[in-house]
Design a protein around this motif. Sequence first.
Motif, mmCIF file in Angstrom:
data_model
loop_
_atom_site.group_PDB
_atom_site.id
_atom_site.type_symbol
_atom_site.label_atom_id
_atom_site.label_comp_id
_atom_site.label_asym_id
_atom_site.label_seq_id
_atom_site.Cartn_x
_atom_site.Cartn_y
_atom_site.Cartn_z
ATOM 1 N N GLY A 1 19.989 -12.109 -7.428
ATOM 2 C CA GLY A 1 19.228 -10.903 -7.715
ATOM 3 C C GLY A 1 17.796 -11.273 -8.062
ATOM 4 O O GLY A 1 17.441 -12.452 -8.090
ATOM 5 N N SER B 1 17.493 -7.126 -11.594
ATOM 6 C CA SER B 1 17.499 -5.901 -10.787
ATOM 7 C C SER B 1 18.861 -5.270 -10.604
ATOM 8 O O SER B 1 18.972 -4.051 -10.535
ATOM 9 C CB SER B 1 16.879 -6.186 -9.413
ATOM 10 O OG SER B 1 17.644 -7.161 -8.727
ATOM 11 N N ASP B 2 19.900 -6.073 -10.525
ATOM 12 C CA ASP B 2 21.229 -5.517 -10.272
ATOM 13 C C ASP B 2 22.199 -5.731 -11.425
ATOM 14 O O ASP B 2 23.405 -5.617 -11.262
ATOM 15 C CB ASP B 2 21.804 -6.086 -8.975
ATOM 16 C CG ASP B 2 21.973 -7.593 -9.033
ATOM 17 O OD1 ASP B 2 21.566 -8.215 -10.042
ATOM 18 O OD2 ASP B 2 22.513 -8.163 -8.076
#
Length: 125
Positions: free
Chosen positions: A52, A117-118
Amino acid sequence: MKNSLRRAALTLPGIVAAGLLSVGGVADAAPADPVQTLSCSHGHSNKDSGEGRTKQRMRYRSGPHTGCSSYGWVDGGTLIYYHCWTVGENVEGKRTWTWGRIAGTQKQGWFSDYYLSDGGATKQC
């Protein structure tokens, strides 16, 4: 969904303690944030093949707590290869941290999942 349930189960003791306090339980029964007492030398292994990006410029650390030594900074948008996650210090409402490696380098450390981000790794350390 299993990972979300697993992570939720790990935070359940804190919820139970808060409930006890609200109904007149003993405040000294447990520290307010027991994770804070853990050392910065936390075990990890490469169990995850995910990756990520960082959402913003951030520090990566020797342990899953902001009090642990910083290895350095990574810029926003940096690709991180995930190895595993653990519960650590609460950062903006997120208690999980991912051990990972910065793509294109041999630099590794703990990254607060709040800044990924994830949401970070899917395999627990």
